[in-house]
Enzyme design. Sequence first.
Site, short mmCIF file in Angstrom:
data_model
loop_
_atom_site.label_atom_id
_atom_site.label_comp_id
_atom_site.label_asym_id
_atom_site.label_seq_id
_atom_site.Cartn_x
_atom_site.Cartn_y
_atom_site.Cartn_z
N CYS A 2 21.65 104.36 -21.19
CA CYS A 2 22.82 105.11 -20.73
C CYS A 2 23.14 104.69 -19.30
O CYS A 2 22.24 104.43 -18.50
CB CYS A 2 22.66 106.61 -20.78
SG CYS A 2 22.29 107.29 -22.38
N ARG A 27 23.49 99.04 -20.59
CA ARG A 27 22.51 100.11 -20.63
C ARG A 27 22.72 101.04 -21.83
O ARG A 27 21.88 101.91 -22.09
CB ARG A 27 22.56 100.92 -19.34
CG ARG A 27 22.15 100.11 -18.13
CD ARG A 27 22.08 101.00 -16.93
NE ARG A 27 20.98 101.93 -17.00
CZ ARG A 27 19.85 101.79 -16.34
NH1 ARG A 27 19.65 100.77 -15.57
NH2 ARG A 27 18.89 102.68 -16.46
N TRP A 74 23.78 105.73 -24.86
CA TRP A 74 22.90 105.25 -25.93
C TRP A 74 22.32 106.50 -26.56
O TRP A 74 21.57 107.23 -25.92
CB TRP A 74 21.80 104.37 -25.35
CG TRP A 74 20.91 103.73 -26.37
CD1 TRP A 74 21.11 102.55 -27.01
CD2 TRP A 74 19.66 104.23 -26.85
NE1 TRP A 74 20.07 102.29 -27.87
CE2 TRP A 74 19.16 103.30 -27.79
CE3 TRP A 74 18.91 105.37 -26.59
CZ2 TRP A 74 17.96 103.49 -28.46
CZ3 TRP A 74 17.70 105.56 -27.27
CH2 TRP A 74 17.24 104.61 -28.18
N ASN A 100 21.49 111.22 -18.13
CA ASN A 100 20.57 110.28 -18.79
C ASN A 100 19.23 110.97 -18.91
O ASN A 100 18.81 111.64 -17.96
CB ASN A 100 20.37 109.02 -17.96
CG ASN A 100 21.59 108.14 -17.93
OD1 ASN A 100 22.57 108.40 -18.63
ND2 ASN A 100 21.55 107.10 -17.11
N GLY A 101 18.52 110.74 -19.99
CA GLY A 101 17.20 111.35 -20.15
C GLY A 101 17.18 112.24 -21.37
O GLY A 101 18.08 112.21 -22.20
N GLU A 485 6.88 86.68 -29.48
CA GLU A 485 8.11 86.75 -28.69
C GLU A 485 9.26 86.07 -29.45
O GLU A 485 10.40 86.57 -29.44
CB GLU A 485 7.89 86.10 -27.31
CG GLU A 485 9.11 85.92 -26.45
CD GLU A 485 9.87 87.22 -26.12
OE1 GLU A 485 9.35 88.31 -26.41
OE2 GLU A 485 10.98 87.11 -25.60
N LYS A 489 12.70 87.98 -30.46
CA LYS A 489 14.03 87.54 -30.03
C LYS A 489 14.93 87.41 -31.25
O LYS A 489 16.08 87.82 -31.22
CB LYS A 489 13.91 86.20 -29.33
CG LYS A 489 14.22 85.93 -27.95
CD LYS A 489 14.34 86.77 -26.79
CE LYS A 489 13.95 88.20 -26.78
NZ LYS A 489 13.20 88.63 -25.62
N GLU A 492 15.82 90.84 -32.80
CA GLU A 492 16.58 91.67 -31.87
C GLU A 492 18.07 91.31 -31.86
O GLU A 492 18.92 92.20 -31.82
CB GLU A 492 15.98 91.46 -30.48
CG GLU A 492 16.44 92.38 -29.41
CD GLU A 492 15.64 92.19 -28.12
OE1 GLU A 492 15.63 93.10 -27.32
OE2 GLU A 492 15.04 91.10 -27.91
N HIS A 508 -4.72 85.01 -45.71
CA HIS A 508 -5.35 86.31 -45.99
C HIS A 508 -4.32 87.34 -46.43
O HIS A 508 -4.61 88.54 -46.39
CB HIS A 508 -6.10 86.80 -44.76
CG HIS A 508 -7.24 85.89 -44.37
ND1 HIS A 508 -8.38 85.78 -45.13
CD2 HIS A 508 -7.38 85.01 -43.35
CE1 HIS A 508 -9.19 84.89 -44.57
NE2 HIS A 508 -8.60 84.41 -43.49
N LYS A 605 19.32 98.23 -22.64
CA LYS A 605 18.53 97.34 -21.79
C LYS A 605 17.26 98.00 -21.25
O LYS A 605 16.18 97.46 -21.39
CB LYS A 605 19.42 96.85 -20.65
CG LYS A 605 18.74 95.84 -19.71
CD LYS A 605 18.43 94.54 -20.42
CE LYS A 605 17.78 93.52 -19.51
NZ LYS A 605 17.14 92.45 -20.28
C1 AGP Z 1 13.21 92.31 -24.90
O1 AGP Z 1 14.06 91.36 -25.41
C2 AGP Z 1 13.53 93.69 -25.28
N1 AGP Z 1 14.88 94.04 -25.00
C3 AGP Z 1 12.51 94.77 -24.93
O2 AGP Z 1 11.43 94.56 -25.77
C4 AGP Z 1 12.03 94.86 -23.48
O3 AGP Z 1 11.27 93.74 -23.14
C5 AGP Z 1 11.20 96.15 -23.31
O4 AGP Z 1 12.00 97.26 -23.62
C6 AGP Z 1 10.61 96.31 -21.94
O5 AGP Z 1 11.59 96.41 -20.94
P1 AGP Z 1 11.21 96.27 -19.43
O6 AGP Z 1 10.69 94.89 -19.22
O7 AGP Z 1 12.48 96.53 -18.68
O8 AGP Z 1 10.15 97.30 -19.14
#
Ligand code: AGP
Length: 610
Positions: A2, A27, A74, A100-101, A485, A489, A492, A508, A605
């Site tokens: 947010c 955000r 969000w 936010n929160g 990773e 990616k 995501e 396995h 984000k």
């Molecule tokens: C990464 O592509 C993601 N958007 C997500 O996993 C991110 O790395 C995670 O939420 C941690 O965020 P931060 O590094 O801001 O703590």
Amino acid sequence: MCGIVGYVGRRQAESVLLEGLRRLEYRGYDSAGIALPENGGLRVIKTQGRVQDLRDKVEPVTIVGTTGIAHTRWATHGEPSDRNAHPHTDSSGRIAIVHNGIIENADQLRAELIGQGVAFASDTDSEAIAHLIAAALPHTTSLEAAVRSALAQVRGTYGLLVLDADRPDELVVARNGSPIVLGIGDGEMFIASDVAALVHHTQRVVFLDDGEIATVRADEFRTSTVGFDAEHTTKVPTTIDVTAAEYALAGHPDYLRKEIADQAEAVRRALRGRLDHRFATAHLGGLAMDPRELRGVSKVVFLGCGSAYYAGQLGAALVEELARIPATAEPASEFRYRNPVVDPDALYVAISQSGETMDTLAAVQELQRKGGRVIGAVNVVGSAIARQCGAGMFLHAGPEVSVASTKAVTNMAVSFAMLALLLGRVRDLSAADGKRIVDGLHSLPDAIDAVIADEPAIAQIAARFAKAQNMFFVGRVRMWPTAREGAQKLKEISYIHAEAYQGSELKHGPLALIDAEMPSVVLLPDDELLAKNLTTIEQIKARGGAVLAVTNADVPDDCADAVIRVPKTTPELDPIIFTIPLQLLAYHTALTLGRDVDKPRNLAKSVTVE
Ligand code: AGP
């Protein structure tokens, strides 16, 4: 998670707020809204959808006024919809809030307020705050006092911004667990949940701390503690070195492409002044640890969420390999809930691009409460985790806007390589091996650029694999975090289901899923496991599965259905280089499928809620 924007000053607030929202949209982007004082009341406009949808609604109306608040959401409580979009108002329409929160006792507050005859207009947890403030107003002498009274009844986290139609020259803002920063202009004040919304107006900022509240007017702000005792707090503005230019797309079609392309420069920034050729080691002054303390570290534990956690896994591998200190990585989101045994001789590393991830911050606080030594590996200077840790390594990746983390992850890995080098060199890592790592780190930026130069070929391969519904990412030992990773990616931003497995584990169980519809990306570094990884490829091919090999080994093109070649650096640093083509693969797969690469569905984000 947010975005909040507020303005009080001399310009027309509407355009300042809409522009601020546009810059904060990463955000959260399921709905947006704006509130300004108008004719003794409030004008609130909100809509489901993107900031552009809000702009389309607001601009034909043109709300005149020099104070206002705005939000991009969000969803946590209540589906994305017009009615659940912020700002929320009290029943009379005098008070508007953006929040936010998460309010943990929202159900109880809602029931109590409904019992008092209050009608709710949304399904959100946030709306109750507006009603509580309105209820407190007749019994208090200031908006701040009314907000203070409302917050005393609230349990949970908030970054909160409040507008009162009867006091159009001031805003009240409060913080507990969700970031709020004030931007100080010349006869005008900006408020935001992230400096991204401020830097094109001012570099002078004040970060509110948890438990602080502020009344903000065009030419002054006053901060104090949120509790009823209301102790005044002194805040000295800091000048941030992030500029508006760093947020510009600079000719790239989207932020993800820009941030992938930025990586060589980002790595140079992370290395600048930190490599010591004479002693073949690293300087990390921010750790505030002398050699004796570094030698006393009995174990290293990396904590982060999502991609930051995978970078931590890579960090743990590097520390074990170079420093021969036991090292592990764990999701911060789990660590805090399992009553961890905290080792006073261990070094804990809290990893976060945003520095605001709630789970990671809570893990830091839990560690500190138990006497653990925790340092930060954080990108955003002034962020909550950076300040809570007080020591650590800034990542120097520059602002990262795209929801999918790329250059910050790369700089996390580079920082951990330097940490491992430093820890190794105060122990038994030889000068020759130290020099090899220093040279390898030096060569990384050029190697990254060489991979990026191969983008057209990777884009073609991505187009071939984009029809897959599921994919495996296969990597062993050092390449295991990179495989994870890569899968992260891809899923995501392309929404293709992807899972990472160690090649050794395939037989396995997961091998049962291999058929012509299930391609695998196999990471094939030129290391002691090359022959075994080639065998894994054969096992996949024998079951009809297509293979994309990513390699720096001297293997023939026909070893797989497609091959991406990357430059050799130093074997310990291979996982960093191998990450880059996987980013490009995910990016071009997502583009092929027509996805919004910067704002993937359901995500935001920085995750400042649990
Ligand atoms: C990464 O592509 C993601 N958007 C997500 O996993 C991110 O790395 C995670 O939420 C941690 O965020 P931060 O590094 O801001 O703590």
